[in-house]
Design a protein around this motif. Structure first.
Motif, PDB file in Angstrom:
ATOM      1  N   GLY A  91     -19.224   1.290 -40.017  1.00  0.00           N
ATOM      2  CA  GLY A  91     -20.449   1.616 -40.727  1.00  0.00           C
ATOM      3  C   GLY A  91     -20.495   0.990 -42.107  1.00  0.00           C
ATOM      4  N   VAL A  92     -19.379   1.075 -42.833  1.00  0.00           N
ATOM      5  CA  VAL A  92     -19.306   0.486 -44.166  1.00  0.00           C
ATOM      6  C   VAL A  92     -19.455  -1.032 -44.091  1.00  0.00           C
ATOM      7  N   ALA A  93     -18.786  -1.659 -43.116  1.00  0.00           N
ATOM      8  CA  ALA A  93     -18.867  -3.115 -42.972  1.00  0.00           C
ATOM      9  C   ALA A  93     -20.280  -3.562 -42.616  1.00  0.00           C
ATOM     10  N   THR A  94     -21.011  -2.744 -41.850  1.00  0.00           N
ATOM     11  CA  THR A  94     -22.394  -3.076 -41.513  1.00  0.00           C
ATOM     12  C   THR A  94     -23.269  -3.059 -42.764  1.00  0.00           C
ATOM     13  N   MET A  95     -22.986  -2.131 -43.653  1.00  0.00           N
ATOM     14  CA  MET A  95     -23.752  -2.063 -44.896  1.00  0.00           C
ATOM     15  C   MET A  95     -23.436  -3.229 -45.821  1.00  0.00           C
ATOM     16  N   LEU A  96     -22.167  -3.605 -45.896  1.00  0.00           N
ATOM     17  CA  LEU A  96     -21.743  -4.600 -46.881  1.00  0.00           C
ATOM     18  C   LEU A  96     -21.737  -6.033 -46.346  1.00  0.00           C
ATOM     19  N   ARG A  97     -21.588  -6.209 -45.024  1.00  0.00           N
ATOM     20  CA  ARG A  97     -21.650  -7.521 -44.363  1.00  0.00           C
ATOM     21  C   ARG A  97     -20.524  -8.474 -44.773  1.00  0.00           C
ATOM     22  N   SER A  98     -19.557  -8.025 -45.485  1.00  0.00           N
ATOM     23  CA  SER A  98     -18.473  -8.885 -45.961  1.00  0.00           C
ATOM     24  C   SER A  98     -17.140  -8.204 -45.693  1.00  0.00           C
ATOM     25  N   SER A  99     -16.225  -8.924 -45.031  1.00  0.00           N
ATOM     26  CA  SER A  99     -14.909  -8.338 -44.755  1.00  0.00           C
ATOM     27  C   SER A  99     -14.122  -8.120 -46.042  1.00  0.00           C
ATOM     28  N   MET A 100     -14.186  -9.069 -46.964  1.00  0.00           N
ATOM     29  CA  MET A 100     -13.435  -8.948 -48.215  1.00  0.00           C
ATOM     30  C   MET A 100     -13.938  -7.776 -49.046  1.00  0.00           C
ATOM     31  N   LEU A 101     -15.251  -7.661 -49.157  1.00  0.00           N
ATOM     32  CA  LEU A 101     -15.825  -6.566 -49.939  1.00  0.00           C
ATOM     33  C   LEU A 101     -15.561  -5.219 -49.275  1.00  0.00           C
ATOM     34  N   LEU A 144     -20.971   9.157 -39.165  1.00  0.00           N
ATOM     35  CA  LEU A 144     -22.389   9.076 -38.803  1.00  0.00           C
ATOM     36  C   LEU A 144     -23.233   8.622 -39.991  1.00  0.00           C
ATOM     37  N   ALA A 145     -22.891   9.114 -41.175  1.00  0.00           N
ATOM     38  CA  ALA A 145     -23.626   8.716 -42.377  1.00  0.00           C
ATOM     39  C   ALA A 145     -23.461   7.226 -42.642  1.00  0.00           C
ATOM     40  N   ALA A 146     -22.233   6.710 -42.451  1.00  0.00           N
ATOM     41  CA  ALA A 146     -21.985   5.278 -42.662  1.00  0.00           C
ATOM     42  C   ALA A 146     -22.752   4.440 -41.651  1.00  0.00           C
ATOM     43  N   LEU A 147     -22.779   4.889 -40.398  1.00  0.00           N
ATOM     44  CA  LEU A 147     -23.519   4.152 -39.367  1.00  0.00           C
ATOM     45  C   LEU A 147     -25.027   4.195 -39.624  1.00  0.00           C
ATOM     46  N   ALA A 148     -25.515   5.346 -40.069  1.00  0.00           N
ATOM     47  CA  ALA A 148     -26.941   5.467 -40.375  1.00  0.00           C
ATOM     48  C   ALA A 148     -27.326   4.541 -41.524  1.00  0.00           C
ATOM     49  N   GLY A 149     -26.454   4.477 -42.542  1.00  0.00           N
ATOM     50  CA  GLY A 149     -26.698   3.575 -43.659  1.00  0.00           C
ATOM     51  C   GLY A 149     -26.670   2.125 -43.224  1.00  0.00           C
ATOM     52  N   GLY A 150     -25.738   1.792 -42.347  1.00  0.00           N
ATOM     53  CA  GLY A 150     -25.642   0.429 -41.832  1.00  0.00           C
ATOM     54  C   GLY A 150     -26.874   0.049 -41.032  1.00  0.00           C
ATOM     55  N   TYR A 151     -27.348   0.967 -40.194  1.00  0.00           N
ATOM     56  CA  TYR A 151     -28.543   0.693 -39.391  1.00  0.00           C
ATOM     57  C   TYR A 151     -29.776   0.528 -40.273  1.00  0.00           C
ATOM     58  N   ALA A 152     -29.903   1.384 -41.289  1.00  0.00           N
ATOM     59  CA  ALA A 152     -31.067   1.312 -42.181  1.00  0.00           C
ATOM     60  C   ALA A 152     -31.134  -0.032 -42.892  1.00  0.00           C
ATOM     61  N   LEU A 153     -29.975  -0.524 -43.340  1.00  0.00           N
ATOM     62  CA  LEU A 153     -29.952  -1.811 -44.038  1.00  0.00           C
ATOM     63  C   LEU A 153     -30.138  -2.976 -43.064  1.00  0.00           C
ATOM     64  N   LEU A 154     -29.543  -2.863 -41.881  1.00  0.00           N
ATOM     65  CA  LEU A 154     -29.688  -3.926 -40.884  1.00  0.00           C
ATOM     66  C   LEU A 154     -31.144  -4.085 -40.454  1.00  0.00           C
ATOM     67  N   LYS A 155     -31.856  -2.969 -40.382  1.00  0.00           N
ATOM     68  CA  LYS A 155     -33.246  -2.984 -39.952  1.00  0.00           C
ATOM     69  C   LYS A 155     -34.171  -3.614 -40.995  1.00  0.00           C
ATOM     70  N   LYS A 156     -33.794  -3.484 -42.286  1.00  0.00           N
ATOM     71  CA  LYS A 156     -34.668  -3.947 -43.363  1.00  0.00           C
ATOM     72  C   LYS A 156     -34.457  -5.411 -43.745  1.00  0.00           C
ATOM     73  N   ARG A 157     -33.213  -5.845 -43.719  1.00  0.00           N
ATOM     74  CA  ARG A 157     -32.916  -7.139 -44.301  1.00  0.00           C
ATOM     75  C   ARG A 157     -32.794  -8.243 -43.250  1.00  0.00           C
ATOM     76  N   ASP A 158     -32.762  -9.482 -43.753  1.00  0.00           N
ATOM     77  CA  ASP A 158     -32.512 -10.619 -42.875  1.00  0.00           C
ATOM     78  C   ASP A 158     -31.038 -10.661 -42.524  1.00  0.00           C
ATOM     79  N   ALA A 159     -30.688 -11.436 -41.518  1.00  0.00           N
ATOM     80  CA  ALA A 159     -29.291 -11.569 -41.096  1.00  0.00           C
ATOM     81  C   ALA A 159     -28.473 -12.169 -42.228  1.00  0.00           C
TER      82      ALA A 159
END
Length: 256
Positions: free
Chosen positions: A167-177, A241-256
């Motif tokens: 979930g956190v990685a989905t929000m941040l999109r960066s392995s290092m971060l 669940l909160a991390a996954l929800a945050g990841g989904y919300a950001l994935l839905k809004k932003r470009d790849a």
């Protein structure tokens, strides 16, 4: 694309990346090896313990001592499952093939979580039985009250660590971060907050602090938490669940 096809695609992605499979293997080896070592050391130190420490000695929880390092590998696994596609640019191809972003994300989470659960359960049971073999006469039996719950809980704990990391990685999109935040969080910040008197009430609601209660059979005399083993695991699940929800919300809004 049908959900079953997306799931198959995600399974192919995960098993075709060597780094994700190596991290799972490392989680098994490190957890079991460290658990056996700590259990053997605990057996040798038992006679030197005070009467109070002997009464609070938890042979089951001792055999899960390796989880502290094993969860590191599960964190890396969870992060890599998500961030590999971003680092290679494959996420654009995936989104073009599966425009339904929720279907793509949760198919990936489902496949990775199932794999983490299988590895977590294998690791937990082996860590328990081999750890108990090191404890000798101080060992617990799988048939003792609450022990089976603790062993199954160990596998669930490792799975939820991976889910939270995904979930956190989905929000941040960066392995290092992602790793730069998760590693200090679990190995430094959480331990500090959970062991300092002024912050214990906060620390006990962090995912690892709450989730680890499921692996305890003997309640420490110096710990007073407002929840039981399953309550602690539920708190950890809510973090995931909160991390996954945050990841989904950001994935839905932003470009790849």
């Amino acid at each position: 694309m049908a959900v079953i096809q997306v799931v198959r695609s995600e399974w192919t992605k995960i098993r075709s990346v060597a780094s994700t499979l190596w991290t799972l293997s490392l989680a098994v080896v490190v957890t079991i090896a460290l658990s056996m070592l700590i259990s053997a050391l605990s057996k040798n130190e038992f006679d030197k313990m005070s009467a109070k420490d002997r009464l609070s000695f938890d042979p089951t929880f001792t055999s899960f001592a390796g989880m502290s390092l094993g969860q590191l590998a599960m964190i890396v696994f969870g992060v890599l499952v998500v961030s590999n596609e971003y680092s290679t640019g494959m996420i654009r191809t995936s989104l073009a093939a599966v425009p339904q972003r929720g279907t793509l994300l949760y198919s990936k989470i489902a496949v990775a979580s199932g794999l983490a659960l299988a590895v977590g359960m294998i690791t937990s049971f082996f860590a328990f039985f081999l750890g108990q073999s090191m404890l000798g006469s101080h060992r617990a039996s799988i048939g003792d009250p609450h022990v089976l719950r603790a062993v199954i809980g160990g596998g669930l704990y490792m799975t939820l660590i991976a889910v939270f990391s995904m979930g956190v990685a989905t929000m941040l999109r960066s392995s290092m971060l992602s790793l730069g935040i998760l590693m200090p969080f679990f190995f430094l910040i959480s331990n500090i907050l959970g062991n300092v008197d002024a912050t214990k009430k906060i620390g006990q609601f962090l995912p690892d602090q709450a989730g680890s209660k499921i692996m305890q059979v003997v309640t420490p005399t110096d710990h007073d938490t407002p929840y039981g083993p399953w309550g602690g695991l539920a708190i950890m699940a809510l973090w995931g669940l909160a991390a996954l929800a945050g990841g989904y919300a950001l994935l839905k809004k932003r470009d790849a």
